[in-house]
Structure formats: C-alpha cells, structure tokens
Design a protein around this motif. Structure first.
Motif, mmCIF file in Angstrom:
data_model
loop_
_atom_site.group_PDB
_atom_site.id
_atom_site.type_symbol
_atom_site.label_atom_id
_atom_site.label_comp_id
_atom_site.label_asym_id
_atom_site.label_seq_id
_atom_site.Cartn_x
_atom_site.Cartn_y
_atom_site.Cartn_z
ATOM 1 N N THR A 152 0.830 -1.203 0.000
ATOM 2 C CA THR A 152 0.000 0.000 0.000
ATOM 3 C C THR A 152 0.861 1.249 0.000
ATOM 4 N N ALA A 153 0.324 2.293 -0.640
ATOM 5 C CA ALA A 153 0.961 3.614 -0.593
ATOM 6 C C ALA A 153 0.393 4.440 0.557
ATOM 7 N N ALA A 154 -0.624 3.905 1.247
ATOM 8 C CA ALA A 154 -1.262 4.647 2.343
ATOM 9 C C ALA A 154 -0.493 4.513 3.657
ATOM 10 N N LEU A 155 0.437 3.573 3.692
ATOM 11 C CA LEU A 155 1.306 3.413 4.857
ATOM 12 C C LEU A 155 2.744 3.402 4.368
ATOM 13 N N GLY A 156 3.652 3.943 5.188
ATOM 14 C CA GLY A 156 5.069 3.821 4.910
ATOM 15 C C GLY A 156 5.616 2.581 5.594
ATOM 16 N N PRO A 157 6.947 2.372 5.493
ATOM 17 C CA PRO A 157 7.550 1.219 6.158
ATOM 18 C C PRO A 157 7.211 1.212 7.651
ATOM 19 N N GLY A 158 7.039 0.016 8.220
ATOM 20 C CA GLY A 158 6.677 -0.096 9.633
ATOM 21 C C GLY A 158 5.242 0.297 9.900
ATOM 22 N N TYR A 159 4.434 0.365 8.833
ATOM 23 C CA TYR A 159 2.995 0.685 8.934
ATOM 24 C C TYR A 159 2.714 2.137 9.327
ATOM 25 N N ARG A 160 3.672 3.027 9.138
ATOM 26 C CA ARG A 160 3.441 4.432 9.506
ATOM 27 C C ARG A 160 2.477 5.085 8.521
ATOM 28 N N PRO A 161 1.383 5.705 9.020
ATOM 29 C CA PRO A 161 0.481 6.430 8.106
ATOM 30 C C PRO A 161 1.272 7.467 7.301
ATOM 31 N N GLN A 162 0.922 7.618 6.038
ATOM 32 C CA GLN A 162 1.655 8.549 5.181
ATOM 33 C C GLN A 162 1.303 9.983 5.516
ATOM 34 N N ASN A 163 2.281 10.821 5.362
ATOM 35 C CA ASN A 163 2.132 12.233 5.655
ATOM 36 C C ASN A 163 2.050 12.993 4.335
ATOM 37 N N VAL A 164 0.920 12.821 3.664
ATOM 38 C CA VAL A 164 0.770 13.435 2.337
ATOM 39 C C VAL A 164 -0.498 14.272 2.307
ATOM 40 N N SER A 165 -0.584 15.164 1.356
ATOM 41 C CA SER A 165 -1.767 16.006 1.256
ATOM 42 C C SER A 165 -2.947 15.162 0.755
ATOM 43 N N ALA A 166 -4.152 15.643 1.065
ATOM 44 C CA ALA A 166 -5.356 14.853 0.796
ATOM 45 C C ALA A 166 -5.602 14.670 -0.699
ATOM 46 N N ASP A 167 -4.980 15.477 -1.558
ATOM 47 C CA ASP A 167 -5.250 15.338 -2.993
ATOM 48 C C ASP A 167 -4.288 14.369 -3.701
ATOM 49 N N VAL A 168 -3.395 13.739 -2.942
ATOM 50 C CA VAL A 168 -2.605 12.650 -3.522
ATOM 51 C C VAL A 168 -3.447 11.379 -3.407
ATOM 52 N N PRO A 169 -3.851 10.781 -4.546
ATOM 53 C CA PRO A 169 -4.720 9.603 -4.463
ATOM 54 C C PRO A 169 -3.921 8.352 -4.059
ATOM 55 N N LEU A 170 -4.093 7.950 -2.809
ATOM 56 C CA LEU A 170 -3.386 6.778 -2.302
ATOM 57 C C LEU A 170 -4.140 5.501 -2.686
ATOM 58 N N PHE A 171 -3.404 4.424 -2.887
ATOM 59 C CA PHE A 171 -4.056 3.158 -3.212
ATOM 60 C C PHE A 171 -3.308 1.990 -2.582
ATOM 61 N N THR A 172 -4.030 0.874 -2.532
ATOM 62 C CA THR A 172 -3.431 -0.405 -2.150
ATOM 63 C C THR A 172 -3.475 -1.310 -3.368
ATOM 64 N N ALA A 173 -2.375 -1.997 -3.650
ATOM 65 C CA ALA A 173 -2.304 -2.913 -4.802
ATOM 66 C C ALA A 173 -2.287 -4.357 -4.311
ATOM 67 N N VAL A 174 -3.187 -5.158 -4.878
ATOM 68 C CA VAL A 174 -3.242 -6.594 -4.578
ATOM 69 C C VAL A 174 -2.903 -7.331 -5.867
ATOM 70 N N ILE A 175 -1.808 -8.074 -5.860
ATOM 71 C CA ILE A 175 -1.381 -8.824 -7.049
ATOM 72 C C ILE A 175 -1.636 -10.300 -6.772
ATOM 73 N N LEU A 176 -2.502 -10.908 -7.595
ATOM 74 C CA LEU A 176 -2.862 -12.310 -7.395
ATOM 75 C C LEU A 176 -2.362 -13.141 -8.573
ATOM 76 N N LEU A 177 -1.714 -14.255 -8.272
ATOM 77 C CA LEU A 177 -1.173 -15.143 -9.307
ATOM 78 C C LEU A 177 -1.769 -16.532 -9.133
ATOM 79 N N GLU A 178 -2.298 -17.079 -10.244
ATOM 80 C CA GLU A 178 -2.834 -18.445 -10.222
ATOM 81 C C GLU A 178 -2.275 -19.184 -11.420
#
Lengths: 164, 164
Positions: free
Chosen positions: B92-118
């Motif tokens: 995720t881009a919404a947390l930094g290393p160690g699970y720290r919440p990101q310190n970014v402005s509200a207009d940066v669209p944060l996302f979480t990426a889930v990559i699934l392989l089958e």
C-alpha cells in the motif's frame, strides 16, 4: 508470512505505553481480540464501546463504536495487519477493511497500533506502540490524553482478564 | 498469519487488470519482488524506475523511484502488507515502512495494490486489483492511464520473465 518486523519507536512521531501486568499473555490476547471482551474495557469509563467487530486476519475488519458520556457515537472501521496469537496484534486506522485507504479529511490524525505481549513470570510485559504520520498528529493524540486514556483502558483490561 | 482474505472489487472504487500470461507464477513473483527485476519493468518506457528497495515481509518497505522522460524523479515509499510466495503480494501507498500512516496532502490519491497469481497451464492468471478510498481517487487514477500503463508494464514484465 511468519517473519515479523522489529518496531523502533520514533520519539517525535510515536506514543508508547509499556507496563508489566499480572495477567498472562493469553488473557490479554483474548481481551484484545474478542469483541465481547473489547466492548468491556476498550474505552475509559464513563465512555463506552457499544459495538465491536473483529475479523482476526490480515486485511480483516477492526471496527469499534465509542460512545461519549453525552451519548454521541464515534464509529471507526480500521484494518487488522498482523495477528500473531498471544504475541503481536497490529491494526491501523489508515486503512479500512480489505486494506482500502481511508476516505477522511487530512485533519483526522490517523495512527497504527502495535500491541506486543511478552511473558513475564505469570504476567505480561505489555507494550502499546502508536505510530503517527507526522509530529502534529502525535502531539494532538498526546494532548487528547493518550497516556491517561490508554493507561485507564489497560487497567480495565486487566480487571476484566482477572474475571475470565 | 496464513489465512488470507478474499477481495471483492468495488466497481466504483477499484481498478482491475486481469490477463493470462504465458510465464509461470514463480517468474512473475520474482519480477515483482526482486528490486533488480522491478527496475526493469515497473514503469512503461520511456519512463524508468531508477531505484527500488523491497523488504518482503509484512511491515517491510516497498520503495520505488520513477523518473519521467524529462528527468523528474518521483520517489514513493510504501509498505508490504502480505507476501505469499508465488500467490499473493499486497502493498500500500497509504502506509510507509513499519505501517506508519503517510504524511501526504489529501489530494494525492493513495491506493493499495493486490497482485494475485494463479497457475494456468504453463502460464499465470495475473490479477492486479488497485483499491482506492473514494471515487475521485479511482477516477483520477483511471484518467492518468491505469489500464494502459499497468498493461504496458505487464508486457515488459512478461518480456523480462522470458529472459530469466
């Protein structure tokens, strides 16, 4: 997935409550992870936790509804990040269930909570590490009464654990 | 920690790229998790990924530095949430290393990426699920060229995997 990181608190960004309590890790774990218990200790009286939902796995929901003495309700839906039985629980308010980034205004201070349990004789060394994104968020949380609030809640947790 | 949630995309909030590729999951996994490979495919040319750091465990860093054709650099430090070898990677881009919440402005669209392989025969069913906090963030990401960009990057990943 069993390897876990070591957390090094940043004194400017993090708040830490550390205490040895005289109940074993498995009871502290139960108090933190079973909704029927969480509702009994999570908020220092006269505040109440009137609802709680926990899906205890990475990506699962960690939801509470806190109620003020005046009756105002504060719902929070966070996300479980790590759940290592009797040892480590990590959840964050910065993500919702399924790791969805939270859709909140920038002035809501989001945090991640790391709860660490280590056996100490018949008791537990209890560490609550609360991680913020910036100094302002950490200060706001401290001023809101982090140490007093989390300390009183821990007293309530211990009293509850002794009845289990 | 081995139990994992099932992700159900929300069409208003999530973007999905799904494709069957003719390289096996273990090579796709290597391409996604080893920095020396990530640098070779992560950004559609003529953009480049000039640096990458990955600590492949929950709470570990997922850092990239992207460089535009004009030479402007865009550093991102996100956080690994799940790493199930050859099957599932979540960061995720919404947390930094160690699970720290990101310190970014509200207009940066944060996302979480889930990559699934089958596994699909000798190949892989590849699913990239990108999770946003609100419709505006999802739309911005779509307009920025999510499908074209992630699709071209996947072409580059497959071409790289065939040289492994």
């Amino acid at each position: 997935m069993t390897r876990t990181i070591t957390h090094t608190p940043d004194p400017k960004l993090d708040l830490v409550l550390e205490r040895v309590v005289d109940v074993p890790p498995k009871l502290v774990w139960a108090a933190w992870t079973r909704p029927e218990y969480v509702k009994k200790w999570f908020t220092p009286a006269p505040w109440q936790t009137v609802d709680c939902e926990i899906d205890l796995r990475p990506g699962g929901i960690f939801r509470t509804v806190m109620r003020s003495p005046e009756g105002q309700e504060f719902p929070n839906s966070g996300c479980i990040l790590e759940a290592i039985e009797n040892e480590k629980l990590v959840w964050t308010a910065a993500l919702g269930p399924g790791y969805r980034p939270q859709n909140v205004s920038a002035d809501v201070p989001l945090f991640t909570a790391v709860i660490l349990l280590e056996p100490r004789g018949a008791g537990t060394k209890y560490t609550a590490l609360v991680i913020h994104g910036n100094e302002d968020a950490a200060k706001k949380h401290a001023v809101m009464g982090f140490h007093d609030g989390w300390g009183k809640a821990l007293d309530q947790l211990v009293a509850l654990a002794k009845t289990m």
